[in-house]
Write a protein that holds these residues in place. Structure first.
Motif, PDB file in Angstrom:
ATOM      1  N   PHE A 193     -10.842  -7.333  -8.598  1.00 18.42           N
ATOM      2  CA  PHE A 193     -11.686  -6.581  -7.658  1.00 18.42           C
ATOM      3  C   PHE A 193     -12.863  -7.436  -7.212  1.00 18.42           C
ATOM      4  N   LEU A 194     -13.519  -8.096  -8.163  1.00 19.16           N
ATOM      5  CA  LEU A 194     -14.668  -8.942  -7.824  1.00 19.16           C
ATOM      6  C   LEU A 194     -14.267 -10.050  -6.862  1.00 19.16           C
ATOM      7  N   LYS A 195     -13.116 -10.664  -7.094  1.00 18.05           N
ATOM      8  CA  LYS A 195     -12.667 -11.766  -6.242  1.00 18.05           C
ATOM      9  C   LYS A 195     -12.305 -11.289  -4.841  1.00 18.05           C
ATOM     10  N   LEU A 196     -11.726 -10.099  -4.753  1.00 18.52           N
ATOM     11  CA  LEU A 196     -11.259  -9.583  -3.469  1.00 18.52           C
ATOM     12  C   LEU A 196     -12.367  -8.931  -2.645  1.00 18.52           C
ATOM     13  N   PHE A 197     -13.295  -8.236  -3.332  1.00 14.07           N
ATOM     14  CA  PHE A 197     -14.254  -7.412  -2.609  1.00 14.07           C
ATOM     15  C   PHE A 197     -15.689  -7.918  -2.654  1.00 14.07           C
ATOM     16  N   MET A 198     -15.959  -8.952  -3.469  1.00 12.31           N
ATOM     17  CA  MET A 198     -17.333  -9.433  -3.578  1.00 12.31           C
ATOM     18  C   MET A 198     -17.456 -10.895  -3.163  1.00 12.31           C
ATOM     19  N   SER A 199     -16.550 -11.355  -2.322  1.00 10.65           N
ATOM     20  CA  SER A 199     -16.570 -12.763  -1.920  1.00 10.65           C
ATOM     21  C   SER A 199     -16.734 -12.942  -0.409  1.00 10.65           C
ATOM     22  N   GLY A 200     -17.108 -11.870   0.298  1.00  9.09           N
ATOM     23  CA  GLY A 200     -17.353 -11.980   1.735  1.00  9.09           C
ATOM     24  C   GLY A 200     -16.157 -11.678   2.613  1.00  9.09           C
ATOM     25  N   LYS A 201     -15.043 -11.243   2.008  1.00  9.47           N
ATOM     26  CA  LYS A 201     -13.829 -10.932   2.777  1.00  9.47           C
ATOM     27  C   LYS A 201     -13.292  -9.543   2.416  1.00  9.47           C
ATOM     28  N   ALA A 202     -14.178  -8.638   2.043  1.00  4.85           N
ATOM     29  CA  ALA A 202     -13.748  -7.324   1.552  1.00  4.85           C
ATOM     30  C   ALA A 202     -12.974  -6.544   2.613  1.00  4.85           C
ATOM     31  N   VAL A 203     -13.451  -6.542   3.846  1.00  2.00           N
ATOM     32  CA  VAL A 203     -12.807  -5.761   4.908  1.00  2.00           C
ATOM     33  C   VAL A 203     -11.375  -6.240   5.142  1.00  2.00           C
ATOM     34  N   GLU A 204     -11.197  -7.543   5.279  1.00  2.00           N
ATOM     35  CA  GLU A 204      -9.859  -8.089   5.527  1.00  2.00           C
ATOM     36  C   GLU A 204      -8.933  -7.859   4.330  1.00  2.00           C
ATOM     37  N   ASN A 205      -9.456  -8.048   3.122  1.00  2.00           N
ATOM     38  CA  ASN A 205      -8.626  -7.842   1.933  1.00  2.00           C
ATOM     39  C   ASN A 205      -8.226  -6.380   1.779  1.00  2.00           C
ATOM     40  N   PHE A 206      -9.150  -5.478   2.082  1.00  2.04           N
ATOM     41  CA  PHE A 206      -8.858  -4.049   2.014  1.00  2.04           C
ATOM     42  C   PHE A 206      -7.701  -3.687   2.947  1.00  2.04           C
ATOM     43  N   GLU A 207      -7.734  -4.198   4.158  1.00  6.95           N
ATOM     44  CA  GLU A 207      -6.684  -3.884   5.129  1.00  6.95           C
ATOM     45  C   GLU A 207      -5.326  -4.405   4.673  1.00  6.95           C
ATOM     46  N   LEU A 208      -5.297  -5.629   4.142  1.00  6.50           N
ATOM     47  CA  LEU A 208      -4.027  -6.183   3.681  1.00  6.50           C
ATOM     48  C   LEU A 208      -3.522  -5.472   2.427  1.00  6.50           C
ATOM     49  N   LEU A 209      -4.420  -5.131   1.525  1.00  6.27           N
ATOM     50  CA  LEU A 209      -4.016  -4.390   0.327  1.00  6.27           C
ATOM     51  C   LEU A 209      -3.388  -3.056   0.710  1.00  6.27           C
ATOM     52  N   ARG A 210      -3.968  -2.393   1.698  1.00 11.50           N
ATOM     53  CA  ARG A 210      -3.406  -1.123   2.162  1.00 11.50           C
ATOM     54  C   ARG A 210      -2.046  -1.348   2.825  1.00 11.50           C
ATOM     55  N   ASN A 211      -1.934  -2.405   3.626  1.00 12.95           N
ATOM     56  CA  ASN A 211      -0.673  -2.689   4.325  1.00 12.95           C
ATOM     57  C   ASN A 211       0.470  -2.957   3.353  1.00 12.95           C
ATOM     58  N   TYR A 212       0.148  -3.598   2.237  1.00 12.58           N
ATOM     59  CA  TYR A 212       1.184  -3.966   1.269  1.00 12.58           C
ATOM     60  C   TYR A 212       1.292  -2.976   0.097  1.00 12.58           C
ATOM     61  N   SER A 213       0.667  -1.804   0.245  1.00  9.96           N
ATOM     62  CA  SER A 213       0.748  -0.733  -0.773  1.00  9.96           C
ATOM     63  C   SER A 213       0.197  -1.167  -2.129  1.00  9.96           C
ATOM     64  N   LEU A 214      -0.824  -2.011  -2.135  1.00  7.36           N
ATOM     65  CA  LEU A 214      -1.421  -2.513  -3.375  1.00  7.36           C
ATOM     66  C   LEU A 214      -2.764  -1.864  -3.702  1.00  7.36           C
ATOM     67  N   PHE A 215      -3.412  -1.283  -2.694  1.00  7.82           N
ATOM     68  CA  PHE A 215      -4.752  -0.732  -2.901  1.00  7.82           C
ATOM     69  C   PHE A 215      -4.742   0.422  -3.890  1.00  7.82           C
ATOM     70  N   GLN A 216      -3.653   1.185  -3.917  1.00  7.41           N
ATOM     71  CA  GLN A 216      -3.573   2.365  -4.782  1.00  7.41           C
ATOM     72  C   GLN A 216      -3.729   2.021  -6.260  1.00  7.41           C
ATOM     73  N   TYR A 217      -3.444   0.778  -6.636  1.00  5.86           N
ATOM     74  CA  TYR A 217      -3.544   0.384  -8.036  1.00  5.86           C
ATOM     75  C   TYR A 217      -4.978   0.015  -8.425  1.00  5.86           C
ATOM     76  N   PHE A 218      -5.859  -0.073  -7.428  1.00  7.73           N
ATOM     77  CA  PHE A 218      -7.280  -0.261  -7.676  1.00  7.73           C
ATOM     78  C   PHE A 218      -8.003   1.087  -7.704  1.00  7.73           C
ATOM     79  N   PHE A 219      -7.758   1.908  -6.672  1.00  8.57           N
ATOM     80  CA  PHE A 219      -8.443   3.199  -6.527  1.00  8.57           C
ATOM     81  C   PHE A 219      -7.431   4.278  -6.139  1.00  8.57           C
ATOM     82  N   PRO A 220      -6.691   4.819  -7.109  1.00  7.86           N
ATOM     83  CA  PRO A 220      -5.654   5.802  -6.789  1.00  7.86           C
ATOM     84  C   PRO A 220      -6.188   7.056  -6.102  1.00  7.86           C
ATOM     85  N   ALA A 221      -7.341   7.576  -6.544  1.00  8.56           N
ATOM     86  CA  ALA A 221      -7.903   8.788  -5.938  1.00  8.56           C
ATOM     87  C   ALA A 221      -8.330   8.528  -4.495  1.00  8.56           C
ATOM     88  N   VAL A 222      -8.915   7.369  -4.241  1.00  8.53           N
ATOM     89  CA  VAL A 222      -9.341   7.005  -2.887  1.00  8.53           C
ATOM     90  C   VAL A 222      -8.123   6.833  -1.978  1.00  8.53           C
TER      91      VAL A 222
END
Length: 484
Positions: A259-288
């Motif tokens: 999470f720190l590497k993906l969201f705290m390195s200045g590329k959070a927006v782009e990483n969030f979009e790709l994580l959602r596209n590849y169905s990976l975001f749910q494993y970080f924040f299932p409720a969200v």
């Protein structure tokens, strides 16, 4: 940024063209690990002046001790790209125990991968022994210890081998680059230089097998693509969606680091979009992820996007950031949903409903990401301050201003005010969030006299805690002896 000479760039590009031409001629994109491409000093931009002095010390001492040692991976890759490297990892044929005998400031870490950390104050140089193949029958330098799960995930892997085997075991071609401080050459085992200039992220070996060995490689593919402004090769991204469920096996502590590497390195927006596209975001924040899919919260997508955009801005401008703020933003709407449910189903006080919801949300979230307690405490303060900032009458405004986390709470209020419209979001006494945020902005800038005037203009809250007055007891009448 590192300025690269035009002669070096032309030389490297011409070499890359030759490599790509050979691959097409042979109708194969598979690298030959036994015969690496060797770039001499005049064919690459990697120079010791771009490296950490401590990393060079480690390289020199290992070489002097009779071992082979190379700067490997991201440090070499970034210099070739013209970027200032941040990590200086070293690969060697010395075992962790042999490394430790050479460096008094060495500590051995890890069970899954045995590594040596050479500590120089705040800087740590990571040194790894060359990895061998899992099915190797030979005992390389030490006892073999390899263990895999039923899904093919490596649970423990301390098999040591040669530099060729180590290169083949690396995840992406752009990371299979080795620089030698002995002869100043770069050894390219997987056509990594060609992929660096082609700006593509490509896995070494069969993608499905490599992802099963370590599912976090799916996250690394995304992170490198956004960090380096590259595209993920079609073969590398093809199995990600189908293998995404493997992320459920990753320990919560490791996902916190990712999470720190993906969201705290200045590329959070782009990483969030790709994580959602590849169905990976749910494993970080299932409720969200569930709320985003169901669209059950009107503002959640815009709120999270704005929080990440602000975090990226601060990181890219060298301003202080804390993961707690982004965690608080991510879980704000799940938290509100839990509070509303408790209010419907129980007769709890607002305070009890808040802490009940807090316990539920954090308990669920900890199963995905192990958020340290120090960040949980800041998240709680930020959320509590949203209620405190809405109640400004009497001494409450001054107490809120003195709160240690006031600034974080105020910044969070600004995000809410920017996203939630005045028509739909009201606080005490009909004031919109925008008006409330402006009031607090003005309040901070005023002198004490003006602040007192501002507070006096606030109508006391009807829903606030009432002050109870103690009833005086009637004096006890002593009975006289004649009454007996």
């Amino acid at each position: 940024m590192i300025k690269l000479g035009s002669t070096i760039i032309k030389s490297v590009i011409n070499l890359c063209k030759k490599v790509l031409g050979k691959a097409r001629k042979n109708n194969s994109n598979q690298p030959s690990f036994e015969q690496p491409i060797i770039l001499s000093r005049d064919q690459h931009p990697v120079s010791r002046k771009h490296m950490s002095h401590n990393a060079l010390k480690v390289l020199y001492r290992l070489n002097k001790g009779g071992y082979d040692a190379y700067l490997v991976g991201g440090g070499v890759r970034d210099i070739i790209l013209g970027l200032e490297p941040k990590d200086f990892d070293i690969a060697t044929n010395a075992t962790p125990e042999q490394i430790k005998t050479l460096f008094r400031n060495c500590r051995l870490i890890g069970r899954r991968f045995r590594l040596a950390h050479i500590v120089f104050g705040r800087e740590i140089i990571e040194v790894a022994t060359f990895r061998g193949h899992h099915d190797s029958d030979e005992d390389k330098n030490c006892q073999k210890t390899s263990k895999q799960s039923e899904d093919g995930m490596l649970l423990r892997d301390n098999i040591y081998g040669s530099i060729e085997e180590d290169a083949e075991r690396r995840d992406f071609t752009i990371n299979a680059l080795y620089y030698s401080a002995k002869d100043f050459k770069v050894y390219d085992f997987a056509n990594g230089v060609a992929d660096v200039y082609a700006k593509q992220i490509r896995l070494i070996g069969d993608p499905e097998t490599r992802y099963r060995e370590d599912p976090v490689r799916m996250l690394r593919a995304i992170r490198f693509a956004t960090k380096l402004d590259m595209e993920i090769h079609p073969d590398t991204k093809a199995p990600i969606k189908s293998l995404a469920p493997l992320m459920a096996n990753i320990p919560p502590a490791r996902l916190f680091e990712e999470f720190l590497k993906l969201f705290m390195s200045g590329k959070a927006v782009e990483n969030f979009e790709l994580l959602r596209n590849y169905s990976l975001f749910q494993y970080f924040f299932p409720a969200v992820d569930q709320q985003l899919n169901q669209k059950s919260q009107l503002y959640i997508a815009d709120f999270i996007a704005l929080a990440m955009k602000n975090t990226d801005y601060r990181v890219n401008n060298d301003q202080r950031v804390t993961p707690a703020f982004l965690f608080a933003a991510m879980l704000w709407y799940p938290m509100q949903e839990h509070i509303q449910r408790l209010n419907r189903e129980t007769k709890l006080t607002p305070q009890d409903a808040f802490f009940g919801a807090l316990s539920e949300v954090m308990s669920e979230q900890q199963r995905s990401i192990a958020i340290p307690k120090r960040f949980q405490a800041v998240m709680k303060d930020i959320w509590i301050l949203q209620e405190k900032l809405a109640r400004r009458d009497g001494k409450r405004a001054f107490k809120a201003l003195e709160h240690p986390k006031f600034r974080a709470g105020y910044d969070f209020l600004l995000l809410r005010a920017e996203i939630e419209t005045a028509a739909d979001s009201h606080v005490e006494h009909g004031s919109s969030l925008q008006e409330l945020a402006k009031w607090w902005g003005d309040f901070q800038e005023c002198n004490v006299e003006t602040q007192q005037v501002m507070v006096k203009s606030i109508v006391p809250s009807k829903n606030g805690p009432r002050r109870t007055t103690r009833k005086r007891r009637k004096p006890r009448v002593e009975s006289s002896s004649s009454d007996a």
